[in-house]
Design a protein around this motif. Structure first.
Motif, PDB file in Angstrom:
ATOM      1  N   GLU A 187      46.059  63.340  -6.749  1.00  0.00           N
ATOM      2  CA  GLU A 187      47.125  63.105  -5.886  1.00  0.00           C
ATOM      3  C   GLU A 187      48.078  64.025  -5.285  1.00  0.00           C
ATOM      4  O   GLU A 187      48.533  64.885  -4.288  1.00  0.00           O
ATOM      5  N   VAL A 188      48.481  65.604  -6.177  1.00  0.00           N
ATOM      6  CA  VAL A 188      48.911  66.502  -6.056  1.00  0.00           C
ATOM      7  C   VAL A 188      47.966  67.685  -4.904  1.00  0.00           C
ATOM      8  O   VAL A 188      48.200  67.802  -3.792  1.00  0.00           O
ATOM      9  N   ALA A 195      45.501  66.690  -2.705  1.00  0.00           N
ATOM     10  CA  ALA A 195      45.717  66.285  -1.930  1.00  0.00           C
ATOM     11  C   ALA A 195      46.678  66.285  -0.960  1.00  0.00           C
ATOM     12  O   ALA A 195      46.434  65.823   0.493  1.00  0.00           O
ATOM     13  N   GLU A 196      47.422  66.208  -1.566  1.00  0.00           N
ATOM     14  CA  GLU A 196      49.242  66.327  -0.397  1.00  0.00           C
ATOM     15  C   GLU A 196      49.258  68.284   0.146  1.00  0.00           C
ATOM     16  O   GLU A 196      48.865  67.872   1.137  1.00  0.00           O
ATOM     17  N   LEU A 197      48.165  68.282  -0.930  1.00  0.00           N
ATOM     18  CA  LEU A 197      48.809  70.340  -0.311  1.00  0.00           C
ATOM     19  C   LEU A 197      47.224  70.282   0.524  1.00  0.00           C
ATOM     20  O   LEU A 197      47.002  71.223   1.225  1.00  0.00           O
ATOM     21  N   ASN A 225      45.190  67.961   2.352  1.00  0.00           N
ATOM     22  CA  ASN A 225      45.395  67.164   3.694  1.00  0.00           C
ATOM     23  C   ASN A 225      46.914  66.620   4.233  1.00  0.00           C
ATOM     24  O   ASN A 225      46.748  65.523   5.206  1.00  0.00           O
ATOM     25  N   GLY A 226      47.664  66.965   3.414  1.00  0.00           N
ATOM     26  CA  GLY A 226      48.647  66.352   3.852  1.00  0.00           C
ATOM     27  C   GLY A 226      49.479  65.189   3.413  1.00  0.00           C
ATOM     28  O   GLY A 226      50.666  64.448   4.350  1.00  0.00           O
ATOM     29  N   ARG A 227      48.882  64.481   2.406  1.00  0.00           N
ATOM     30  CA  ARG A 227      48.877  62.556   2.377  1.00  0.00           C
ATOM     31  C   ARG A 227      47.979  62.289   1.302  1.00  0.00           C
ATOM     32  O   ARG A 227      47.249  63.549   0.785  1.00  0.00           O
ATOM     33  N   LYS A 228      48.412  61.151   0.938  1.00  0.00           N
ATOM     34  CA  LYS A 228      48.054  60.611  -0.583  1.00  0.00           C
ATOM     35  C   LYS A 228      46.564  60.071   0.283  1.00  0.00           C
ATOM     36  O   LYS A 228      46.682  59.737   1.063  1.00  0.00           O
ATOM     37  N   GLU A 253      50.866  72.860  -9.540  1.00  0.00           N
ATOM     38  CA  GLU A 253      51.329  73.029  -7.787  1.00  0.00           C
ATOM     39  C   GLU A 253      51.090  74.104  -7.509  1.00  0.00           C
ATOM     40  O   GLU A 253      50.111  74.624  -6.522  1.00  0.00           O
TER      41      GLU A 253
END
Length: 299
Positions: free
Chosen positions: A214-215, A217-219, A221-224, A283
């Motif tokens: 999840e972390v 993916a955020e970094l 793709n910028g999304r969940k 992160e």
């Protein structure tokens, strides 16, 4: 000046460790099976852990040997890694090596280790069987550009719009940044306080594999990323799934997945007494891995 031999000098960890050791003032020999094609720092030395005669030559005059060898891409990796460790232990003893430093795997010694982690434990003992003091650093997932475990995470969240995941994604682990692994390995070289000891190394957080994805993916793709857990997905099926959506081969994938149902977290922080310093967050480790990947793509 300490003479240090780094096995696997062209590998994921080795190629970062060699320059760090040189920066610390050591005379570094970079061991590889193809020394003629080695273009990194240090002095290239040709040797193979499967060839005892080549090891004796490579270890002659060495004070500290750093052992970064494993064979996860081989179906018979347990026997292969055990034989290699026996060869290395005997050659190190004959050469008068003062310390062997080994990268092992986290996990409690409670009889529930995967084949991969059992093999790492066996190698720890075999490297020490001829009397050379061994310093073991046990780690979980190492987060850095080019690392197999990290590449699985990165490619999954990048390539899939949603993921069907097995129950092992809820297992806790303690990922560590490649920069911290390098710092710890270099930091125990020649240290009397580290001789003959086992240390656990990890980052600042204990996370499930799902939380790690999840972390990431955020970094990335910028999304969940939508996740759908399924109750049954065997290691064999999981490895085929990984081979379909990543460039990790099925044998390596299965050997890694077998370990993902085992909780691997740090329970002893005594490494910080020998090598002080706060490790990076997950992160930050991900950010550095992505930045290195971007830089390498430009070259």
């Amino acid at each position: 000046m300490t003479t240090v031999l780094v096995t696997g000098a062209t590998g994921f960890i080795g190629k970062r460790l060699v320059p760090a050791l040189i920066e610390d003032g050591h005379d570094v020999r970079a061991m590889t099976r193809r020394p003629e094609s080695y273009d990194g720092p240090g002095t290239p030395v040709g040797a193979d852990v499967g060839d005892p005669n080549s090891l004796r030559t490579a270890l002659d005059g060495v004070d500290v040997a750093i052992y970064l060898v494993h064979s996860l891409d081989d179906p018979d990796f347990e026997r292969k890694d055990a034989d290699a460790a026996r060869n290395f232990s005997a050659a190190a003893q004959q050469a008068g090596v003062r310390q062997i430093v080994y990268m092992g795997g986290l996990g409690a010694d409670d009889g529930h280790l995967s084949a991969h982690l059992r093999s790492r434990r066996e190698v720890e003992g075999l490297l020490a069987q001829d009397g050379v003091p061994v310093t073991v650093l046990r780690a979980a997932i190492v987060v850095g550009h080019g690392g197999i475990s990290w590449e699985i995470t990165r490619q999954l969240v990048k390539n899939l719009p949603a993921m069907i995941v097995p129950k092992w994604v809820n297992t806790r682990t303690q990922p560590i940044a490649l920069d911290d692994v390098t710092r710890y390995l270099a930091g125990v070289v020649g240290k009397e306080a580290a001789m003959g000891r086992v240390f656990e190394i990890g980052g600042t957080e204990q996370l499930t594999y799902l939380e790690m994805m999840e972390v990431a993916a955020e970094l990335i793709n910028g999304r969940k990323i939508p996740v759908v857990p399924v109750p049954v997905l065997t290691p064999r099926l999981s490895s085929y799934w990984l081979a379909l959506v990543t460039d990790v081969d099925a044998t390596t994938g299965r050997n890694l997945i077998d370990s993902m149902s085992t909780e691997v977290v740090v329970t002893d922080t005594s490494i910080r007494d020998v090598v002080p310093g706060e490790p990076l967050t997950y992160e930050e480790a991900v950010r550095r891995a992505l930045a290195e990947r971007k830089d390498s793509a430009k070259k």
